[in-house]
Write a protein that holds these residues in place. Structure first.
Motif, PDB file in Angstrom:
ATOM      1  N   THR A   1       0.839  -1.194   0.000  1.00  0.00           N
ATOM      2  CA  THR A   1       0.000   0.000   0.000  1.00  0.00           C
ATOM      3  C   THR A   1       0.875   1.246   0.000  1.00  0.00           C
ATOM      4  N   ARG A   2       0.476   2.249  -0.803  1.00  0.00           N
ATOM      5  CA  ARG A   2       1.190   3.519  -0.813  1.00  0.00           C
ATOM      6  C   ARG A   2       0.528   4.488   0.162  1.00  0.00           C
ATOM      7  N   PHE A   3       1.332   5.076   1.035  1.00  0.00           N
ATOM      8  CA  PHE A   3       0.849   6.014   2.047  1.00  0.00           C
ATOM      9  C   PHE A   3       1.334   7.413   1.695  1.00  0.00           C
ATOM     10  N   LEU A   4       0.411   8.374   1.717  1.00  0.00           N
ATOM     11  CA  LEU A   4       0.783   9.747   1.386  1.00  0.00           C
ATOM     12  C   LEU A   4       1.660  10.364   2.466  1.00  0.00           C
ATOM     13  N   SER A   5       1.481   9.949   3.703  1.00  0.00           N
ATOM     14  CA  SER A   5       2.189  10.571   4.822  1.00  0.00           C
ATOM     15  C   SER A   5       3.176   9.621   5.492  1.00  0.00           C
ATOM     16  N   HIS A   6       4.178  10.237   6.114  1.00  0.00           N
ATOM     17  CA  HIS A   6       5.135   9.561   6.989  1.00  0.00           C
ATOM     18  C   HIS A   6       6.069   8.613   6.210  1.00  0.00           C
ATOM     19  N   HIS A   7       6.432   7.516   6.830  1.00  0.00           N
ATOM     20  CA  HIS A   7       7.404   6.606   6.235  1.00  0.00           C
ATOM     21  C   HIS A   7       6.749   5.267   5.905  1.00  0.00           C
ATOM     22  N   GLU A   8       7.511   4.422   5.223  1.00  0.00           N
ATOM     23  CA  GLU A   8       6.992   3.104   4.868  1.00  0.00           C
ATOM     24  C   GLU A   8       6.628   2.329   6.139  1.00  0.00           C
ATOM     25  N   ARG A   9       5.497   1.626   6.087  1.00  0.00           N
ATOM     26  CA  ARG A   9       5.085   0.796   7.217  1.00  0.00           C
ATOM     27  C   ARG A   9       5.847  -0.525   7.157  1.00  0.00           C
ATOM     28  N   LEU A  10       6.382  -0.926   8.290  1.00  0.00           N
ATOM     29  CA  LEU A  10       7.192  -2.136   8.356  1.00  0.00           C
ATOM     30  C   LEU A  10       6.474  -3.226   9.132  1.00  0.00           C
ATOM     31  N   SER A  11       6.628  -4.445   8.688  1.00  0.00           N
ATOM     32  CA  SER A  11       6.151  -5.590   9.460  1.00  0.00           C
ATOM     33  C   SER A  11       7.100  -5.829  10.626  1.00  0.00           C
ATOM     34  N   ALA A  12       6.695  -6.675  11.557  1.00  0.00           N
ATOM     35  CA  ALA A  12       7.574  -7.004  12.675  1.00  0.00           C
ATOM     36  C   ALA A  12       8.893  -7.599  12.180  1.00  0.00           C
ATOM     37  N   ALA A  13       8.810  -8.470  11.173  1.00  0.00           N
ATOM     38  CA  ALA A  13      10.029  -9.078  10.625  1.00  0.00           C
ATOM     39  C   ALA A  13      10.932  -8.025   9.991  1.00  0.00           C
ATOM     40  N   GLU A  14      10.335  -7.066   9.289  1.00  0.00           N
ATOM     41  CA  GLU A  14      11.123  -5.996   8.664  1.00  0.00           C
ATOM     42  C   GLU A  14      11.770  -5.100   9.717  1.00  0.00           C
ATOM     43  N   TRP A  15      11.049  -4.869  10.814  1.00  0.00           N
ATOM     44  CA  TRP A  15      11.644  -4.092  11.905  1.00  0.00           C
ATOM     45  C   TRP A  15      12.875  -4.816  12.460  1.00  0.00           C
ATOM     46  N   LEU A  16      12.759  -6.118  12.651  1.00  0.00           N
ATOM     47  CA  LEU A  16      13.905  -6.871  13.167  1.00  0.00           C
ATOM     48  C   LEU A  16      15.092  -6.784  12.218  1.00  0.00           C
ATOM     49  N   ASP A  17      14.834  -6.834  10.923  1.00  0.00           N
ATOM     50  CA  ASP A  17      15.916  -6.691   9.949  1.00  0.00           C
ATOM     51  C   ASP A  17      16.558  -5.312  10.048  1.00  0.00           C
ATOM     52  N   ARG A  18      15.728  -4.279  10.216  1.00  0.00           N
ATOM     53  CA  ARG A  18      16.280  -2.925  10.319  1.00  0.00           C
ATOM     54  C   ARG A  18      17.122  -2.765  11.581  1.00  0.00           C
ATOM     55  N   LEU A  19      16.666  -3.330  12.677  1.00  0.00           N
ATOM     56  CA  LEU A  19      17.423  -3.211  13.924  1.00  0.00           C
ATOM     57  C   LEU A  19      18.767  -3.924  13.823  1.00  0.00           C
ATOM     58  N   ARG A  20      18.835  -4.976  13.014  1.00  0.00           N
ATOM     59  CA  ARG A  20      20.107  -5.686  12.846  1.00  0.00           C
ATOM     60  C   ARG A  20      21.163  -4.823  12.160  1.00  0.00           C
ATOM     61  N   GLU A  21      20.723  -3.771  11.485  1.00  0.00           N
ATOM     62  CA  GLU A  21      21.652  -2.880  10.790  1.00  0.00           C
ATOM     63  C   GLU A  21      21.940  -1.608  11.584  1.00  0.00           C
ATOM     64  N   ALA A  22      21.360  -1.471  12.766  1.00  0.00           N
ATOM     65  CA  ALA A  22      21.482  -0.227  13.524  1.00  0.00           C
ATOM     66  C   ALA A  22      22.848  -0.116  14.193  1.00  0.00           C
ATOM     67  N   PRO A  23      23.359   1.099  14.370  1.00  0.00           N
ATOM     68  CA  PRO A  23      24.610   1.268  15.116  1.00  0.00           C
ATOM     69  C   PRO A  23      24.415   0.872  16.575  1.00  0.00           C
ATOM     70  N   GLY A  24      25.428   0.266  17.155  1.00  0.00           N
ATOM     71  CA  GLY A  24      25.352  -0.161  18.548  1.00  0.00           C
ATOM     72  C   GLY A  24      24.771  -1.530  18.741  1.00  0.00           C
TER      73      GLY A  24
ATOM     74  N   TYR B   1      12.759  -2.512  32.333  1.00  0.00           N
ATOM     75  CA  TYR B   1      13.936  -3.375  32.487  1.00  0.00           C
ATOM     76  C   TYR B   1      14.942  -3.131  31.364  1.00  0.00           C
ATOM     77  N   THR B   2      14.447  -3.077  30.114  1.00  0.00           N
ATOM     78  CA  THR B   2      15.338  -2.762  29.002  1.00  0.00           C
ATOM     79  C   THR B   2      14.564  -2.050  27.899  1.00  0.00           C
ATOM     80  N   VAL B   3      15.248  -1.164  27.196  1.00  0.00           N
ATOM     81  CA  VAL B   3      14.630  -0.423  26.093  1.00  0.00           C
ATOM     82  C   VAL B   3      15.512  -0.493  24.838  1.00  0.00           C
ATOM     83  N   PHE B   4      16.370  -1.515  24.752  1.00  0.00           N
ATOM     84  CA  PHE B   4      17.356  -1.516  23.670  1.00  0.00           C
ATOM     85  C   PHE B   4      16.746  -1.495  22.268  1.00  0.00           C
ATOM     86  N   PRO B   5      15.549  -2.111  22.018  1.00  0.00           N
ATOM     87  CA  PRO B   5      15.000  -1.964  20.660  1.00  0.00           C
ATOM     88  C   PRO B   5      14.689  -0.505  20.315  1.00  0.00           C
ATOM     89  N   TYR B   6      14.208   0.268  21.300  1.00  0.00           N
ATOM     90  CA  TYR B   6      13.935   1.688  21.075  1.00  0.00           C
ATOM     91  C   TYR B   6      15.231   2.440  20.787  1.00  0.00           C
TER      92      TYR B   6
END
Length: 360
Positions: free
Chosen positions: A13-36, A239-244
């Motif tokens: 789906t194309r959204f006029l506003s904000h950023h691409e919507r990610l699935s939970a799996a896509e979020w996990l992939d993005r976090l694997r590329e994050a600094p730290g 307890y932990t907020v590391f994904p954030y």
């Protein structure tokens, strides 16, 4: 119907506003590329990755200290409590249409006993409004921009005048900068130059930054440290907020350099939508990457038309529609981001024209 209540959009789906919507799996992939990513996770707000994020944001804002808090509502109520206790008066001067006033269920009053002095209506308040206050003020809050007033910003002259007014009187100035990142292009100044006008600043780590949530309070070490017991009392000591943390650090690198681009896109898009018969935008031109769109029709009929466009064209134009005081006129919002690139301005205007026609 709000976007989060609607299950009809798809991965493409194309959204006029904000950023691409990610699935939970896509979020996990993005976090694997994050600094730290290789750092040990934080525990109860202590950890190397969290400290690095706090230091990074504090540096961007030109402040000595930064502190991550899970929710902006918690962070700002804690900050207001610290400032008003220091000043010995519970009076908070804030805009009548600010987030703290309209979107937090009166938390600063009910939980902290703070007393509002509400200033302004549909425009940012000024020094003249502060001069008219007959009570001793404990803290002044300026929201940059005021979302509920159309994402409007005060002029640089007005903002510096408020800062000078506060400093001459020894009144702390706090910036509700949930969208401060998006405001810098309007002023043509660095984030640090803007933040230097205030004693404390709150910035969001999701919204246009595109993180999972959370925020940072920035200012001098002593008042920022004094917020700690209050955020804990609000239940903010997870307890932990590391994904954030990972998502925020990735978002700062991905989206912060594009804020001027997002605002430029908003200028062109708003101009195109304003040419659709019966449609108005405010402010015109937009101050940031976000603006209000006023459309003929009722919220119910526009919502139904928006859903039909989703089913037919696989596009989602607006998250929701709000009733206005003018009969037959509803309001929606646009906030440009990376997903907006999927539309040209002319295509977006054509789709909005079809939406209006469908809602008749």
């Amino acid at each position: 119907m709000h976007l989060r209540d609607d299950p009809g959009w798809r991965a493409d789906t194309r959204f006029l506003s904000h950023h691409e919507r990610l699935s939970a799996a896509e979020w996990l992939d993005r976090l694997r590329e994050a600094p730290g990513l290789d750092a040990l996770p934080d525990q109860y707000n202590e950890g190397p990755g969290l400290r690095e994020l706090e230091a990074e944001v504090a540096t961007l804002l030109g402040k000595p200290a930064g502190r991550f808090v899970l929710k902006g509502v918690i962070a700002q109520q804690a900050m207001l409590r610290v400032w008003t206790e220091r000043g010995g008066t519970p009076v908070v001067a804030l805009h009548s249409r600010s987030h703290i006033e309209l979107d937090e269920d009166g938390g600063y009053q009910r939980l902290h006993g703070l007393v509002p002095v509400r200033l302004g209506t549909w425009s940012p308040f000024t020094v003249a409004d502060l001069d008219a206050v007959a009570e001793r003020i404990g803290v002044v809050v300026v929201e940059l921009p005021i979302r509920r007033a159309g994402h409007k910003l005060p002029s640089w002259a007005e903002l510096t005048a408020i800062s000078e007014w506060c400093r001459e009187r020894g009144v702390p100035l706090h910036f509700d900068g949930a969208r401060l990142w998006e405001s810098a292009p309007y002023y043509g100044r660095s984030l640090a130059e803007i933040a230097a006008l205030a004693d404390s600043v709150y910035v969001s780590l999701y919204k246009t930054i595109g993180g999972l949530g959370g925020c940072v309070l920035a200012g001098d070490e002593e008042p920022i440290t004094r917020t700690r017991p209050w955020t804990t009392r609000h239940g903010g000591n997870l307890y932990t907020v590391f994904p954030y943390v990972l998502a925020a650090r990735a978002g700062l690198r991905k989206h912060l350099p594009r804020m001027a681009e997002y605002r430029e896109r908003a200028l062109g898009l708003a101009a195109a939508l304003a040419r659709v018969p019966g449609v108005r935008v405010a402010p015109e031109p937009p101050h940031t990457n976000a603006f209000q769109v006023y459309l003929p029709g009722t919220p119910d009929r526009l919502t139904a038309a928006n859903r039909k466009l989703l089913e037919r064209e696989n596009v989602w134009l607006f998250a929701h529609f709000t009733e206005t005081p003018v009969p037959g006129l509803a309001m929606a919002e646009v906030g440009t981001g990376s997903s907006t690139a999927a539309f040209t301005d002319s295509e977006a205007a054509e789709l909005v024209a079809r939406l209006v026609e469908e809602a008749r």
